[in-house]
Write an enzyme that holds these catalytic residues in place. Structure first.
Site, short mmCIF file in Angstrom:
data_model
loop_
_atom_site.label_atom_id
_atom_site.label_comp_id
_atom_site.label_asym_id
_atom_site.label_seq_id
_atom_site.Cartn_x
_atom_site.Cartn_y
_atom_site.Cartn_z
N ARG A 177 42.21 36.72 40.97
CA ARG A 177 40.90 36.03 40.84
C ARG A 177 39.70 36.98 40.98
O ARG A 177 38.62 36.55 41.42
CB ARG A 177 40.76 34.87 41.83
N SER A 227 39.73 24.43 42.02
CA SER A 227 40.06 24.82 43.39
C SER A 227 38.87 25.54 43.99
O SER A 227 38.40 26.52 43.43
CB SER A 227 41.26 25.77 43.41
N GLU A 297 36.56 30.53 46.13
CA GLU A 297 36.81 31.02 44.77
C GLU A 297 35.57 30.73 43.93
O GLU A 297 35.17 31.51 43.07
CB GLU A 297 38.04 30.31 44.19
C1 LIG Z 1 39.22 20.92 36.71
C2 LIG Z 1 39.22 22.42 36.85
C3 LIG Z 1 40.43 23.10 36.86
C4 LIG Z 1 40.45 24.50 36.98
N1 LIG Z 1 41.65 25.14 36.98
C5 LIG Z 1 41.68 26.49 37.10
C6 LIG Z 1 42.93 27.19 37.09
O1 LIG Z 1 44.00 26.62 36.96
N2 LIG Z 1 42.89 28.54 37.21
C7 LIG Z 1 41.73 29.24 37.34
O2 LIG Z 1 41.77 30.47 37.42
N3 LIG Z 1 40.54 28.60 37.35
C8 LIG Z 1 40.49 27.24 37.24
N4 LIG Z 1 39.28 26.61 37.26
C9 LIG Z 1 38.05 27.37 37.47
C10 LIG Z 1 37.38 27.87 36.18
O3 LIG Z 1 37.71 27.09 35.05
C11 LIG Z 1 37.72 29.31 35.92
O4 LIG Z 1 37.33 30.09 37.02
C12 LIG Z 1 37.02 29.87 34.68
O5 LIG Z 1 37.52 31.16 34.43
C13 LIG Z 1 35.51 29.95 34.83
O6 LIG Z 1 34.95 30.20 33.56
P1 LIG Z 1 33.50 29.66 33.16
O7 LIG Z 1 33.25 30.09 31.77
O8 LIG Z 1 33.39 28.22 33.43
O9 LIG Z 1 32.60 30.50 34.13
P2 LIG Z 1 31.35 30.02 34.99
O10 LIG Z 1 31.82 29.06 36.03
O11 LIG Z 1 30.25 29.58 34.13
O12 LIG Z 1 30.94 31.39 35.66
C14 LIG Z 1 31.76 31.99 36.64
C15 LIG Z 1 31.36 33.45 36.74
O13 LIG Z 1 31.74 34.10 35.52
C16 LIG Z 1 30.65 34.84 35.02
N5 LIG Z 1 30.72 34.85 33.56
C17 LIG Z 1 30.76 33.78 32.74
N6 LIG Z 1 30.77 34.19 31.45
C18 LIG Z 1 30.73 35.55 31.48
C19 LIG Z 1 30.69 36.56 30.49
N7 LIG Z 1 30.66 36.26 29.19
N8 LIG Z 1 30.63 37.84 30.88
C20 LIG Z 1 30.62 38.18 32.19
N9 LIG Z 1 30.64 37.27 33.18
C21 LIG Z 1 30.71 35.96 32.83
C22 LIG Z 1 29.41 34.11 35.48
O14 LIG Z 1 28.31 34.98 35.53
C23 LIG Z 1 29.83 33.63 36.85
O15 LIG Z 1 29.56 34.60 37.81
C24 LIG Z 1 39.23 25.21 37.12
C25 LIG Z 1 38.03 24.51 37.11
C26 LIG Z 1 38.01 23.14 36.97
C27 LIG Z 1 36.69 22.41 36.94
#
Ligand SMILES: Cc1cc2nc3c(=O)[nH]c(=O)nc-3n(C[C@H](O)[C@H](O)[C@H](O)COP(=O)(O)OP(=O)(O)OC[C@H]3O[C@@H](n4cnc5c(N)ncnc54)[C@H](O)[C@@H]3O)c2cc1C
Length: 308
Positions: A177, A227, A297
């Site tokens: 992570r 999570s 996380e």
């Molecule tokens: C219902 C649910 C289930 C989930 N299940 C999982 C799971 O099974 N496994 C898991 O790992 N995660 C899970 N997550 C968490 C989440 O989906 C992941 O962490 C995902 O990778 C976050 O991506 P995001 O685009 O939504 O990032 P955001 O939440 O928008 O941003 C998170 C971070 O990433 C950075 N970021 C975003 N885009 C970029 C980019 N293009 N370049 C550089 N940095 C960037 C942002 O600046 C921020 O700091 C879950 C979330 C939910 C709501």
């Protein structure tokens, strides 16, 4: 005010009017449905625009924040000053033999579906992760034994000076992570995933099974950020929270999920402050009871609400 008006015009000069929103409520852009307004929410449509916006923010010394799909973030009630960017308009996914090249704003779920369509195996684990490609690289997203690190070959990023860099997966120090993307301030623009030839029915069966597990165990009927805590070594965060008797605990509209103790849900129009207070309460209770520190996380960004 004159300063802000000028800034709006400068951003519009780069991305054009339809790709910038002023005073945009970020609860419309986060899975938790929380968060105050962004001064400017900018959604570039080309890599060059991303570079130019970064250079503008540097030149004008204006705060710059990047959002992905908002599925691993809590934006505080006071919102975010300066420029907030997301790449939701850069979503192209292309397949070339056993490689998939996806732009950063594409949903990792859609990349996983494309892999299925092309009978490529390796991305099944990602079929229910609601983040963008960029967000998935940022935190080396993973589930059910798979993670981005297993399949990422290379990436194109913009660095803090607004310059394009082409990097190998190893350059990102991906581990549980985490990655070095936050330390370097990289903006991921696209990622290349190296997959293996598979069997359509087998890939689909794995994805169906993981989807079933997710839907039966996770409170997907409420807004949440997934999570909230990382897995502490030797334990499961959800089990510790459950054994602390915290399920159902509510602060304002935020509740420790009754379905999955590792999730906090926005049950009833929670504020970000209520959500954050509940996270702290869970951390303290688990620490007091089991002497285990739960590391978040989910990222918390933005500003507290100013009392006027
Ligand atoms: C219902 C649910 C289930 C989930 N299940 C999982 C799971 O099974 N496994 C898991 O790992 N995660 C899970 N997550 C968490 C989440 O989906 C992941 O962490 C995902 O990778 C976050 O991506 P995001 O685009 O939504 O990032 P955001 O939440 O928008 O941003 C998170 C971070 O990433 C950075 N970021 C975003 N885009 C970029 C980019 N293009 N370049 C550089 N940095 C960037 C942002 O600046 C921020 O700091 C879950 C979330 C939910 C709501």
């Amino acid at each position: 005010m004159i300063y802000l008006t000028n800034m709006y015009e400068k951003i519009v000069d780069i991305v054009s009017e339809e790709n910038v929103m002023s005073k945009e409520p970020l609860k419309n852009h986060t899975y938790t449905r929380l968060g105050g307004v962004a001064d400017y929410l900018v959604t570039p449509t080309t890599y060059e625009q991303v570079q130019k916006v970064v250079k503008l923010a540097n030149k004008e010394n204006i705060k710059f924040t990047l959002l992905g799909n908002g599925s691993n973030l809590i934006v505080k009630d006071g919102g975010i000053r300066g420029i907030v960017m997301n790449l939701n308009k850069l979503t192209t996914i292309l397949t070339d033999d056993k490689k998939i090249v996806a732009q950063s704003g594409a949903r990792i779920i859609d990349v996983s579906r494309e892999a299925l369509k092309q009978t490529l195996t390796g991305l099944e684990f990602a079929c229910g992760i609601p983040g963008s490609v960029g967000g998935a690289l940022y935190m080396n997203a993973g589930a059910y034994g798979g993670e981005i690190k297993d399949v990422l070959e290379s990436t194109i990023v913009v660095d803090q000076d607004g310059e394009l860099l082409s990097l190998k997966a190893e350059d990102l120090d991906l581990s549980y992570r985490t990655s070095n993307i936050p330390d370097n301030g990289y903006i991921v623009l696209e990622a290349t995933f190296a997959l293996q030839e598979g069997n359509y029915e087998e890939i689909k069966a794995v994805m169906d099974d993981l989807t079933f597990k997710r839907e039966s165990k996770q409170p997907l009927e409420y807004p949440s950020c997934g999570s909230v805590f990382k897995r502490p070594p030797g334990y499961f965060a959800g089990k510790l929270i459950q054994d602390s008797g915290l399920q159902g605990t509510q602060i304002g509209g935020a509740q420790v999920s009754l379905k999955h103790a590792g999730f906090i849900v926005n049950k009833n129009e929670a504020t970000a402050q209520e959500y954050i207070d509940l996270i702290k309460h869970v951390q303290k209770t688990v620490k007091d009871k089991f002497d285990v520190s739960l590391e978040r996380e989910v990222r918390i960004i933005g500003e507290d609400l100013q009392n006027s």
